[in-house]
Scaffold this motif. Structure first.
Motif, PDB file in Angstrom:
ATOM      1  N   GLU A 132     -12.823   8.866   4.279  1.00  0.00           N
ATOM      2  CA  GLU A 132     -11.797   9.759   3.755  1.00  0.00           C
ATOM      3  C   GLU A 132     -11.663  11.049   4.572  1.00  0.00           C
TER       4      GLU A 132
ATOM      5  N   GLY B 127     -12.160   5.839   0.325  1.00  0.00           N
ATOM      6  CA  GLY B 127     -13.416   5.247   0.761  1.00  0.00           C
ATOM      7  C   GLY B 127     -14.229   6.159   1.662  1.00  0.00           C
TER       8      GLY B 127
ATOM      9  N   GLU C 276     -11.408   2.491  -1.346  1.00  0.00           N
ATOM     10  CA  GLU C 276     -12.674   2.739  -2.025  1.00  0.00           C
ATOM     11  C   GLU C 276     -13.051   1.591  -2.945  1.00  0.00           C
ATOM     12  N   ASN C 277     -12.036   0.995  -3.604  1.00  0.00           N
ATOM     13  CA  ASN C 277     -12.290  -0.100  -4.541  1.00  0.00           C
ATOM     14  C   ASN C 277     -12.208  -1.479  -3.893  1.00  0.00           C
TER      15      ASN C 277
ATOM     16  N   SER D  56      -5.358  -1.171  -8.167  1.00  0.00           N
ATOM     17  CA  SER D  56      -6.411  -0.440  -7.459  1.00  0.00           C
ATOM     18  C   SER D  56      -7.687  -1.270  -7.340  1.00  0.00           C
ATOM     19  N   GLY D  57      -7.680  -2.505  -7.895  1.00  0.00           N
ATOM     20  CA  GLY D  57      -8.864  -3.352  -7.841  1.00  0.00           C
ATOM     21  C   GLY D  57      -8.499  -4.826  -7.853  1.00  0.00           C
TER      22      GLY D  57
ATOM     23  N   SER E  73       0.809  -1.211   0.000  1.00  0.00           N
ATOM     24  CA  SER E  73       0.000   0.000   0.000  1.00  0.00           C
ATOM     25  C   SER E  73       0.842   1.261   0.000  1.00  0.00           C
TER      26      SER E  73
ATOM     27  N   HIS F  41      -6.567   2.852  -1.848  1.00  0.00           N
ATOM     28  CA  HIS F  41      -7.540   2.167  -2.711  1.00  0.00           C
ATOM     29  C   HIS F  41      -8.631   1.434  -1.926  1.00  0.00           C
TER      30      HIS F  41
ATOM     31  N   PHE G 272      -6.870  10.738  -2.461  1.00  0.00           N
ATOM     32  CA  PHE G 272      -8.052  10.167  -3.098  1.00  0.00           C
ATOM     33  C   PHE G 272      -8.153   8.651  -2.892  1.00  0.00           C
ATOM     34  N   GLU G 273      -9.315   8.094  -3.251  1.00  0.00           N
ATOM     35  CA  GLU G 273      -9.587   6.657  -3.217  1.00  0.00           C
ATOM     36  C   GLU G 273      -9.442   6.069  -1.817  1.00  0.00           C
TER      37      GLU G 273
ATOM     38  N   ASN H 223      -1.029   8.853   0.544  1.00  0.00           N
ATOM     39  CA  ASN H 223      -2.102   8.249   1.322  1.00  0.00           C
ATOM     40  C   ASN H 223      -1.823   8.601   2.770  1.00  0.00           C
TER      41      ASN H 223
END
Length: 350
Positions: free
Chosen positions: A270, A267, A94-95, A66-67, A12, A92, A264-265, A238
């Motif tokens: 944030e 979730g 969020e994904n 990212s997924g 990460s 990531h 960003f990203e 991050n």
């Protein structure tokens, strides 16, 4: 096909700086091709592989996702002999839903590695410590905990001039200087030591590689300008990496200004994660905290609220180590253009 060993690196936080450290170490003995910049996705990684030539003996490949299923596709291309995971954080989210989801996605790498290969994990990470790969390979661990096969002791920070540390392998120890500041760089050096050890390098070669590692643009790069010293760590961020950058900034013995942009990203949490970064800046005694962007409004708000609480409270362990040292200014700007209009007034010598 070429007879080349492949080192795959993911995690990460710290993929690029760990890749640079590993490549620096391996270059002391081998001809190395490494991922340039952060060409670590489904376009960048194949482009790196296409650059392999007969003279190369090792490929050091950064693998970013990212997924779900992305790592599977990358691993099918890379086919790593050695897999390194730096940590399992919140990038990531969020994904991928959760840290367990991130762990699942990152460890997809193992399904297409050499069945006789080596897995190297951060033993201080709660998600990686004790992880049992489905392919049956027993991981090698690095970290600050003495239980890790590769660990460091006698760590001595030299401010913005880096860190000295004693590195332990299963069979030996050596002392090295890390040029790039930040406690996280000790982990990068430990990961590189474990990779070098797996590939038959000597302590002297590994030490030389650690000491030869220098920063790259946008990654903890120290720039000494006529009137300012700039820590350029602006490529990506991050919560963990941003807090680590603030830790580095706190080493400075002059006026300290942090200029932070949105992350960003992250979730649904944030705003809370941004808030925690702002609070961390106050705790580290940053003099000027400049937050830019809509999400960074939470960082500024959190910093202001925490600052007010500390001003009204008695000294606690949470208070910055320097007595009554609090930021002189906390500013939020909606856009970079808004900040630039006031930058000269905010960024002063001293």
């Amino acid at each position: 096909s070429l007879d080349i060993k492949v080192v795959g690196i993911s995690g990460s936080v710290g993929k690029t700086s760990t890749k640079e450290m590993i490549a620096s170490v391996l270059s002391q003995k081998y001809s190395v091709l490494k991922t340039e910049g952060n060409f670590n996705n489904e376009i960048g990684l194949p482009l790196t592989v296409f650059n392999l030539r007969k003279e190369h003996e090792i490929a050091v490949l950064e693998m970013g996702i990212s997924g779900f299923e992305e790592m599977t596709r990358l691993a099918k291309v890379a086919r790593p002999d050695i897999c390194v995971l730096t940590n399992i954080g919140v990038a990531h989210m969020e994904n991928l839903g959760s840290r367990d989801g991130i762990l699942k996605a990152k460890t997809e790498m193992f399904a297409y590695m050499n069945e006789n290969g080596t897995i190297i994990l951060n033993g201080d990470d709660d998600k990686l410590r004790g992880y049992s790969p489905e392919n049956g390979i027993t991981p090698v661990y690095f970290g600050l905990d003495e239980s890790c096969g590769f660990h460091a002791e006698n760590i001595s920070g030299k401010g913005l001039n880096g860190t000295d540390a004693q590195f332990f392998t299963p069979n030996s120890s050596f002392t090295a200087h890390i040029n790039i500041p930040g406690a996280h760089m000790v982990y990068n050096a430990l990961a590189a030591t474990a990779v070098g050890y797996a590939l038959g390098m000597t302590d002297r070669e590994i030490c030389a590689g650690i000491e030869a590692n220098v920063p790259i643009a946008g990654r903890n790069n120290l720039i000494r300008a006529p009137h300012f010293t700039i820590i350029d760590d602006c490529y990506n961020a991050n919560p963990t990496s941003m807090k680590a950058s603030l830790d580095v900034l706190a080493f400075a013995d002059t006026r300290k200004a942090a200029i932070l942009g949105d992350m960003f990203e992250l979730g649904e949490n944030e705003k809370q994660m941004h808030r925690e970064v702002g609070i961390h800046a106050v705790r580290k005694g940053i003099d000027v905290l400049i937050c830019i962007g809509s999400l960074m409004k939470s960082a500024a708000d959190g910093a202001l609220e925490y600052l007010e609480q500390q001003k009204n409270a008695e000294y606690t362990e949470e208070t910055p180590s320097s007595s009554a040292h609090f930021p002189t200014q906390i500013c939020h700007f909606a856009t970079k253009a808004d900040f630039l209009r006031e930058a000269k007034e905010l960024l002063k010598e001293g």
